[in-house]
Design an enzyme around this catalytic site. Structure first.
Site, PDB file in Angstrom:
ATOM      1  N   LYS A  22       3.489  49.412  14.499  1.00  0.00           N
ATOM      2  CA  LYS A  22       2.719  50.626  14.760  1.00  0.00           C
ATOM      3  C   LYS A  22       2.476  50.801  16.262  1.00  0.00           C
ATOM      4  O   LYS A  22       2.635  51.890  16.816  1.00  0.00           O
ATOM      5  CB  LYS A  22       1.369  50.548  14.040  1.00  0.00           C
ATOM      6  CG  LYS A  22       0.395  51.673  14.392  1.00  0.00           C
ATOM      7  CD  LYS A  22      -0.906  51.548  13.626  1.00  0.00           C
ATOM      8  CE  LYS A  22      -1.902  50.657  14.318  1.00  0.00           C
ATOM      9  NZ  LYS A  22      -2.756  51.395  15.292  1.00  0.00           N
ATOM     10  N   ASN A  23       2.101  49.702  16.924  1.00  0.00           N
ATOM     11  CA  ASN A  23       1.727  49.795  18.333  1.00  0.00           C
ATOM     12  C   ASN A  23       2.924  49.947  19.261  1.00  0.00           C
ATOM     13  O   ASN A  23       2.751  50.101  20.470  1.00  0.00           O
ATOM     14  CB  ASN A  23       0.896  48.570  18.735  1.00  0.00           C
ATOM     15  CG  ASN A  23      -0.485  48.595  18.098  1.00  0.00           C
ATOM     16  OD1 ASN A  23      -0.976  49.649  17.695  1.00  0.00           O
ATOM     17  ND2 ASN A  23      -1.116  47.438  18.000  1.00  0.00           N
ATOM     18  N   CYS A 122     -10.576  53.389  15.348  1.00  0.00           N
ATOM     19  CA  CYS A 122     -11.503  52.439  14.721  1.00  0.00           C
ATOM     20  C   CYS A 122     -12.774  52.304  15.545  1.00  0.00           C
ATOM     21  O   CYS A 122     -12.755  52.354  16.771  1.00  0.00           O
ATOM     22  CB  CYS A 122     -10.851  51.066  14.597  1.00  0.00           C
ATOM     23  SG  CYS A 122      -9.540  50.971  13.381  1.00  0.00           S
ATOM     24  N   ARG A 127     -13.518  52.048  24.149  1.00  0.00           N
ATOM     25  CA  ARG A 127     -12.143  52.010  24.645  1.00  0.00           C
ATOM     26  C   ARG A 127     -12.026  53.123  25.691  1.00  0.00           C
ATOM     27  O   ARG A 127     -11.445  54.167  25.424  1.00  0.00           O
ATOM     28  CB  ARG A 127     -11.142  52.225  23.519  1.00  0.00           C
ATOM     29  CG  ARG A 127     -11.365  51.329  22.317  1.00  0.00           C
ATOM     30  CD  ARG A 127     -10.181  51.444  21.408  1.00  0.00           C
ATOM     31  NE  ARG A 127     -10.493  51.007  20.066  1.00  0.00           N
ATOM     32  CZ  ARG A 127      -9.611  50.440  19.253  1.00  0.00           C
ATOM     33  NH1 ARG A 127      -8.403  50.232  19.649  1.00  0.00           N
ATOM     34  NH2 ARG A 127      -9.949  50.084  18.042  1.00  0.00           N
ATOM     35  N   ASP A 318      -6.314  41.510  17.562  1.00  0.00           N
ATOM     36  CA  ASP A 318      -5.914  42.126  16.297  1.00  0.00           C
ATOM     37  C   ASP A 318      -5.657  41.108  15.188  1.00  0.00           C
ATOM     38  O   ASP A 318      -5.391  41.490  14.046  1.00  0.00           O
ATOM     39  CB  ASP A 318      -4.650  42.975  16.502  1.00  0.00           C
ATOM     40  CG  ASP A 318      -4.968  44.355  17.050  1.00  0.00           C
ATOM     41  OD1 ASP A 318      -6.159  44.701  17.162  1.00  0.00           O
ATOM     42  OD2 ASP A 318      -4.026  45.101  17.377  1.00  0.00           O
ATOM     43  N   ARG A 410      -3.711  53.040   7.892  1.00  0.00           N
ATOM     44  CA  ARG A 410      -3.395  53.431   9.265  1.00  0.00           C
ATOM     45  C   ARG A 410      -2.429  52.439   9.913  1.00  0.00           C
ATOM     46  O   ARG A 410      -1.709  52.789  10.847  1.00  0.00           O
ATOM     47  CB  ARG A 410      -4.671  53.500  10.115  1.00  0.00           C
ATOM     48  CG  ARG A 410      -5.558  54.705   9.843  1.00  0.00           C
ATOM     49  CD  ARG A 410      -6.723  54.764  10.836  1.00  0.00           C
ATOM     50  NE  ARG A 410      -6.225  54.548  12.191  1.00  0.00           N
ATOM     51  CZ  ARG A 410      -6.681  53.605  13.009  1.00  0.00           C
ATOM     52  NH1 ARG A 410      -7.621  52.771  12.613  1.00  0.00           N
ATOM     53  NH2 ARG A 410      -6.179  53.477  14.217  1.00  0.00           N
TER      54      ARG A 410
END
Length: 431
Positions: A22-23, A122, A127, A318, A410
């Site tokens: 995903k990232n 999230c 951030r 993570d 997600r």
């Protein structure tokens, strides 16, 4: 809202195919905005965040076709940004996804202006986007924040962004990605100091290079980009998801069993794998059928491991929640220190409901491993917390129900299907 129902106690055996990251996929979808020629991405995971990003760039006027589920090209996305005519990322499309900020650099670089909503995502801590703004301002952008949007344009007299020297106050993955994409079309050389070193950074750099960018040093703290006049189309395969890989490693370590993770990259998870080996799991890695794999074997209760999260190549934030679920049922005491996000212990209260013994003292969680957890209804609070509660449910006595799994969707591609394929008793209950 959908929920997961898990009946714990099964050991796990078989093979899981790890999806694309995903990232990596999210910034690479944004990188396609840099060119007016077609770009093809393969191994793209089918995730809610990916769907949101596709909606976002389609709203800009980009053609984006995704292979149908279950078909051979299900992981293929074909993009054509030649018709992009609306360089804006509105709040209603990005309020659940912080990666929206990744559109800012490419849009500025190619069109000279952009309007991008401040990102959501999230609720695991602050951030700030100030590093993005400062870096792009150094490259010649005028940026104001008003009404929840970053409104950016080239400074007076400039026809394109200009290369410069950028040193961020902190290591920022999305900041490094934004600057790298913007610098690819800037006038002159850009040097990024204190750059993030995550594998996803290197994968984005490889995609940009295939499009004609001139980049050196990706994977190190210092990245050098020589701007070019234009980027052309290309085809690129998204790197395997190291966090999904680590999550399944923790699940097997906790539940016990023998599982092979196809496409798993051990070189992207060295610190996590070292900790799992110290805990008592047997892990090997190699190549088969042209792809990498990781095999994990685990039986009985493992030994709890203390760790501290930090930027790559350290222990990833993570993976903190998932490894904490393993520690919760391992022999002995452990200490987990979270240094990246201030609110990333929100899963702890839910784990305590399952019988875990955890105390929080600021940025530190102190765990005393218990022999068994007991099933209960718990609520997911963020993406990785969701995964940790699933792992806890796999080893808990009785039934565990994980609510609010839209967080899980997600970032994990068909997690319950993959777990069921290796022996877990898990099902999705539709709302």
């Amino acid at each position: 809202m959908d929920k997961l129902k898990i009946r714990g106690g099964n050991t796990l055996a078989g093979t899981v195919t790890i999806s694309g990251a995903k990232n990596a996929a999210l910034p690479e979808l944004c990188a396609a905005l840099l060119s007016s020629e077609p770009v093809t991405l393969t191994n793209v995971p089918r995730l809610q965040d990916v769907s949101t990003m596709l909606k976002l760039i389609r709203n800009m006027g980009v053609s984006a076709e995704q292979g149908a589920p279950g078909q051979p090209d299900a992981g293929t996305v074909r993009l054509d940004a030649s018709g992009l005519n609306n360089p804006e990322a509105p709040y209603d499309l990005v309020k659940t996804m912080r990666a929206s900020v990744l559109a800012l650099g490419p849009l500025l670089a190619r069109f000279g202006h952009a309007t991008v909503s401040l990102p959501g995502g999230c609720a695991i801590g602050s951030r700030p986007v100030d590093q993005h703004i400062k870096g792009l301002q150094a490259m010649g952008a005028d940026i104001v924040v008003e009404h929840g949007y970053m409104v950016a344009k080239l400074a007076s007299g400039l026809t394109r962004l200009k290369g410069c020297h950028i040193t961020t106050d902190m290591v920022t993955v999305t900041g490094t990605e934004n600057f790298m994409m913007a610098a690819a079309l800037a006038d002159g050389e850009t040097i990024l100091e204190n750059a993030a070193q995550e594998p996803e950074i290197g994968d984005l750099a490889e995609m940009l290079i295939s499009m004609g960018a001139k980049i050196e040093g990706q994977g190190s703290r210092r990245i050098r980009i020589q701007g070019v006049d234009r980027l052309h189309g290309a085809s690129h395969q998204v790197v395997a998801d190291r966090i999904e890989t680590g999550t399944f490693l923790c699940a097997v370590a906790a539940a016990g069993g023998d599982v092979v993770l196809r496409h798993g990259r051990a070189d992207h998870l060295e610190v996590v794998i070292d900790k799992l080996r110290e805990a008592g799991a047997s892990i090997s890695a190699g190549q088969a059928d042209g792809a990498g794999f990781i095999r994990i074997q685990s039986q009985g209760r493992l030994k709890a491991q203390s760790f501290r999260t930090t930027e790559y190549p350290g222990f990833p934030t993570d993976m903190q929640a998932q490894f904490m679920a393993l520690n919760a049922i391992s022999h002995g005491a452990s200490k987990v220190t979270e240094t990246i996000f201030e609110n990333r212990f929100m899963h702890v209260n839910e784990m305590v409901r399952l019988g875990a013994k955890i105390q929080i003292d600021g940025k530190v969680a102190l765990l005393e491993g218990v022999e068994k957890l007991s099933g209960a209804t718990v609520m997911a609070t963020d993406l990785r917390a969701s995964a940790s509660l699933v792992i806890a449910g796999l080893v808990a006595d009785g039934e565990t129900v994980v609510e609010r799994i839209y967080h899980l969707d997600r970032g994990y591609d068909q997690m319950e299907t993959k777990l069921r394929g290796i022996g877990a008793d898990i099902e999705r209950v539709k709302a």
